[in-house]
Enzyme design. Structure first.
Site, PDB file in Angstrom:
ATOM      1  N   ASP A  47      25.989  35.243  33.534  1.00  0.00           N
ATOM      2  CA  ASP A  47      26.266  34.711  33.075  1.00  0.00           C
ATOM      3  C   ASP A  47      27.541  34.676  33.300  1.00  0.00           C
ATOM      4  O   ASP A  47      28.748  35.793  33.124  1.00  0.00           O
ATOM      5  CB  ASP A  47      26.100  34.697  31.154  1.00  0.00           C
ATOM      6  N   TYR A  52      36.757  32.611  34.213  1.00  0.00           N
ATOM      7  CA  TYR A  52      36.269  34.472  34.642  1.00  0.00           C
ATOM      8  C   TYR A  52      36.545  34.075  36.263  1.00  0.00           C
ATOM      9  O   TYR A  52      36.933  35.334  36.757  1.00  0.00           O
ATOM     10  CB  TYR A  52      35.309  34.391  34.814  1.00  0.00           C
ATOM     11  N   LYS A  81      30.583  27.700  32.967  1.00  0.00           N
ATOM     12  CA  LYS A  81      31.122  27.316  31.625  1.00  0.00           C
ATOM     13  C   LYS A  81      32.148  26.409  32.233  1.00  0.00           C
ATOM     14  O   LYS A  81      32.819  26.639  32.792  1.00  0.00           O
ATOM     15  CB  LYS A  81      31.276  28.007  30.919  1.00  0.00           C
ATOM     16  N   HIS A 113      32.640  24.917  26.883  1.00  0.00           N
ATOM     17  CA  HIS A 113      33.002  26.427  27.101  1.00  0.00           C
ATOM     18  C   HIS A 113      33.678  26.706  25.378  1.00  0.00           C
ATOM     19  O   HIS A 113      33.868  27.765  25.027  1.00  0.00           O
ATOM     20  CB  HIS A 113      34.353  27.694  27.901  1.00  0.00           C
TER      21      HIS A 113
END
Length: 289
Positions: A47, A52, A81, A113
């Site tokens: 994931d 990120y 996302k 997200h």
């Protein structure tokens, strides 16, 4: 090694109920080392998210690690996302950029997200308009084969109902939300189950520091009774309710423990765990109009 159970999504594709979260894991070297351990431990779901900042590092790592572990692309489920700044008609382009960074022919699951848009007040009606446009754009991406399935993250029942009323013929297959004994909404779970949407938990162990649930007496008590680690109890508590989990770790020992959930928590202890005072440790989507 415990065989991780899978869930059949609305599309017919399957998703592992235990995956590996990559939040706060970045840098080419660190990402490769961590994913090498994760694949060795048996994780087959990774994931990530544009937010990120590690999609490119993950893509580079998998290019080398999949052959090393005798795996093919189709053996690994990849989730990414949409960055909350990329809402609207450009969502498909954002997905394509994630795809480029991941160096993959497709993404298994792509999530919106956050129901709100960065730079716009959470109380503005523009949020609803833009997330609807995002969904329509992602449906196009799905039809073009860029992504196998699409879903959402941090959506409340209200947001889900709104989406289902105008989903362009494609329902979300997953709703990824904060979920643990300290934060679990029965109405959200019931709604998702009724609609066939898989609930996937993030922050399954609670937050960090004093918000962590790992040292709370009621968790430790159940762990000692079952001869398990507190983290295993918290993760099993979700999985036992058919809620998927994506724990993150950089430690080989923790990775192996987190995926080894081949035990059952007795009903009375499931109830005990669920009685914990409810509070939101992470961002609260209820404020987003």
């Amino acid at each position: 090694m415990w065989k991780v159970p899978t869930f059949k999504l609305l599309s017919g594709h399957t998703i592992p109920l235990v995956g590996f979260g990559s939040y706060l894991i970045d840098g080419e070297r660190q990402t490769k080392e961590v994913l090498d351990k994760a694949l060795s431990a048996g994780y087959r779901l990774i994931d990530t998210a544009a937010m990120y900042g590690n999609e490119q590092d993950i893509g580079l790592a998998l290019k080398e690690l999949l052959p090393k572990h005798n795996l093919k692309r189709e053996d690994v489920f990849i989730t990414s996302k949409l960055y909350p700044s990329d809402h609207g008609d450009q969502a498909k382009n954002a997905l394509a950029e994630s795809l480029r960074k991941l160096q993959s022919g497709y993404i298994d699951l792509y999530l919106i997200h956050w129901p709100g848009v960065y730079g716009i007040s959470s109380r503005s009606s523009e949020n609803a308009k833009l997330r609807a446009a995002s969904w329509a754009s992602l449906v196009k991406a799905k039809k073009e084969g860029l992504v196998r399935d699409i879903g959402v993250s941090n959506y409340t029942v209200r947001h889900l109902k709104e989406l289902l009323d105008n989903c362009c013929g494609v329902k979300p297959v997953v709703n990824q939300v904060e979920w643990h004994p300290g934060c679990h909404q029965a109405d959200l779970k019931e709604f998702c189950e009724r609609e066939g949407i898989l609930l996937q938990a993030y922050m399954s162990l609670g937050g960090s520091g004093n918000k962590s649930l790992l040292g709370e007496p009621f968790v430790v008590k159940v762990a000692e009774k079952l001869g398990k680690q507190p983290a295993q109890v918290l993760l099993r508590w979700s999985v036992q309710q058919n809620v998927a989990v994506i724990p993150k770790s950089r430690s080989k020992e923790h990775m192996e423990a987190n995926i080894n959930l081949d035990f059952v928590i007795p009903d009375e202890d499931m109830v005990l765990l669920g009685r914990r005072k409810q509070e939101k440790f992470d961002w609260d989507p209820n404020s987003v109009k």
